[in-house]
Write a protein that holds these residues in place. Structure first.
Motif, mmCIF file in Angstrom:
data_model
loop_
_atom_site.group_PDB
_atom_site.id
_atom_site.type_symbol
_atom_site.label_atom_id
_atom_site.label_comp_id
_atom_site.label_asym_id
_atom_site.label_seq_id
_atom_site.Cartn_x
_atom_site.Cartn_y
_atom_site.Cartn_z
ATOM 1 N N HIS A 42 45.557 50.558 39.335
ATOM 2 C CA HIS A 42 46.203 49.252 39.486
ATOM 3 C C HIS A 42 45.240 48.284 40.150
ATOM 4 O O HIS A 42 44.673 48.587 41.207
ATOM 5 C CB HIS A 42 47.469 49.368 40.332
ATOM 6 C CG HIS A 42 48.600 50.026 39.622
ATOM 7 N ND1 HIS A 42 49.890 50.014 40.130
ATOM 8 C CD2 HIS A 42 48.663 50.711 38.449
ATOM 9 C CE1 HIS A 42 50.687 50.665 39.293
ATOM 10 N NE2 HIS A 42 49.964 51.115 38.278
ATOM 11 N N ARG A 43 45.085 47.111 39.552
ATOM 12 C CA ARG A 43 44.179 46.138 40.122
ATOM 13 C C ARG A 43 44.895 44.949 40.766
ATOM 14 O O ARG A 43 44.277 44.144 41.442
ATOM 15 C CB ARG A 43 43.211 45.630 39.040
ATOM 16 C CG ARG A 43 42.221 46.699 38.583
ATOM 17 C CD ARG A 43 41.228 46.139 37.592
ATOM 18 N NE ARG A 43 41.854 45.825 36.315
ATOM 19 C CZ ARG A 43 41.298 45.048 35.383
ATOM 20 N NH1 ARG A 43 40.125 44.501 35.591
ATOM 21 N NH2 ARG A 43 41.926 44.834 34.242
ATOM 22 N N SER A 71 41.455 42.001 41.036
ATOM 23 C CA SER A 71 39.998 42.112 40.927
ATOM 24 C C SER A 71 39.293 41.233 41.953
ATOM 25 O O SER A 71 38.413 40.436 41.610
ATOM 26 C CB SER A 71 39.531 41.747 39.507
ATOM 27 O OG SER A 71 39.987 42.704 38.586
ATOM 28 N N GLU A 72 39.725 41.351 43.198
ATOM 29 C CA GLU A 72 39.099 40.708 44.362
ATOM 30 C C GLU A 72 39.340 39.204 44.430
ATOM 31 O O GLU A 72 38.785 38.530 45.310
ATOM 32 C CB GLU A 72 37.584 40.998 44.399
ATOM 33 C CG GLU A 72 37.255 42.481 44.445
ATOM 34 C CD GLU A 72 35.763 42.727 44.471
ATOM 35 O OE1 GLU A 72 35.120 42.425 45.505
ATOM 36 O OE2 GLU A 72 35.235 43.239 43.459
ATOM 37 N N THR A 73 40.163 38.658 43.529
ATOM 38 C CA THR A 73 40.432 37.224 43.527
ATOM 39 C C THR A 73 41.885 36.971 43.909
ATOM 40 O O THR A 73 42.794 37.621 43.386
ATOM 41 C CB THR A 73 40.161 36.630 42.129
ATOM 42 O OG1 THR A 73 38.793 36.824 41.803
ATOM 43 C CG2 THR A 73 40.491 35.138 42.102
ATOM 44 N N SER A 89 36.465 45.950 46.043
ATOM 45 C CA SER A 89 36.139 46.313 44.658
ATOM 46 C C SER A 89 36.905 47.557 44.182
ATOM 47 O O SER A 89 37.066 47.766 42.983
ATOM 48 C CB SER A 89 34.632 46.531 44.512
ATOM 49 O OG SER A 89 34.197 47.550 45.393
ATOM 50 N N ASN A 90 37.363 48.376 45.109
ATOM 51 C CA ASN A 90 38.142 49.560 44.707
ATOM 52 C C ASN A 90 39.649 49.241 44.659
ATOM 53 O O ASN A 90 40.464 50.149 44.576
ATOM 54 C CB ASN A 90 37.889 50.721 45.665
ATOM 55 C CG ASN A 90 38.311 50.409 47.094
ATOM 56 O OD1 ASN A 90 38.750 49.306 47.386
ATOM 57 N ND2 ASN A 90 38.165 51.388 47.985
ATOM 58 N N SER A 94 50.274 47.424 37.318
ATOM 59 C CA SER A 94 49.288 47.874 36.348
ATOM 60 C C SER A 94 48.838 46.724 35.452
ATOM 61 O O SER A 94 49.387 45.608 35.532
ATOM 62 C CB SER A 94 49.897 48.983 35.469
ATOM 63 O OG SER A 94 50.987 48.460 34.734
ATOM 64 N N GLY A 95 47.877 46.991 34.615
ATOM 65 C CA GLY A 95 47.394 46.005 33.653
ATOM 66 C C GLY A 95 46.885 44.753 34.348
ATOM 67 O O GLY A 95 46.198 44.819 35.364
#
Lengths: 111, 115
Positions: free
Chosen positions: B29-30, B51-53, B70-71, B95-96
């Motif tokens: 999951h990002r 994603s870090e944003t 980043s992880n 997710s996604g």
């Protein structure tokens, strides 16, 4: 500010009875989700209904959505003691990546 | 698959101090979101990261900040704590692309008490 208002605030029923709670919201939505929370712990996703759907079922749960009235209902059939929890509706209005929660309905199921 | 993990579970801080809460999302999951839950205000959205944003931020003062690594692990920080910051802080991952129509998986929360 919260998008959803839930009714009733609290509900006490006997085991085996059905529990119905309602959620009203203010603006157009893309989808509405229901979550359960036990004793101030994390929330557990129950069901998601999209704006173009009118009814969904999952096990003993039935959710309806009336976009013309901006309202949704959650029905729990044949309730059990384990259903004792707070139930929240949450709406998404677009791609803003957030859920807007109602105030919740606290359900107590008596044995 | 391990669920969303929040640490610590309980925290007591003094007014004026700062605090950092941590959240490890479900593997893969990002999208990570943070919510504050209080008896008076209910569940309020703090911010969301992907994603870090930071893609969205709720209506909270600048004392509330967050970041994502980043992880996909995320931290939130509250500086100059006030009594009103006492709350259950919940982290959720998706997710996604983490966008509309996806289920949010919540951690057990961090109970912060400011004295």
């Amino acid at each position: 500010s919260q998008q959803g208002e839930e009714d009733p605030q609290a509900l006490s029923i006997q085991e085996g009875e059905n529990a119905t709670m309602n959620c009203s919201y203010k603006t157009s939505i893309n989808n509405l989700q229901w979550y359960r929370q036990n004793s101030g712990r994390g929330l557990v996703h129950l069901i998601l209904i999209r704006s173009n759907e009118r009814e969904k079922h999952s096990g003993r749960l039935r959710v309806t959505l009336d976009t013309s009235k901006k309202s949704s209902s959650l029905l729990i059939t044949a309730s059990r003691a384990a259903d004792t929890a707070s139930y929240f509706c949450a709406t998404e209005t677009g791609t803003d990546y957030k859920l807007s929660f109602g105030a919740g309905t606290t359900v107590t199921v008596r044995a | 698959k391990a669920g969303v993990t929040q640490t610590p579970r309980y925290l007591i801080k003094t007014r004026g101090q700062q605090v950092t809460l941590s959240c490890s999302p479900i593997s893969g999951h990002r999208s990570v979101s943070w919510y504050q839950q209080t008896p008076g205000q209910g569940l309020q959205f703090l911010f969301e990261y992907f994603s870090e944003t930071q893609r969205n931020k709720g209506n909270f003062p600048g004392r509330f900040s967050g970041r994502q690594f980043s992880n996909s692990r995320s931290e939130m920080n509250v500086s100059t704590l006030e009594l009103g910051d006492s709350a259950l802080y919940l982290c959720a991952s998706r997710s996604g692309q983490g966008g509309e129509g996806t289920e949010a998986f919540f951690g057990q929360g961090t109970r912060l008490t400011v004295v």
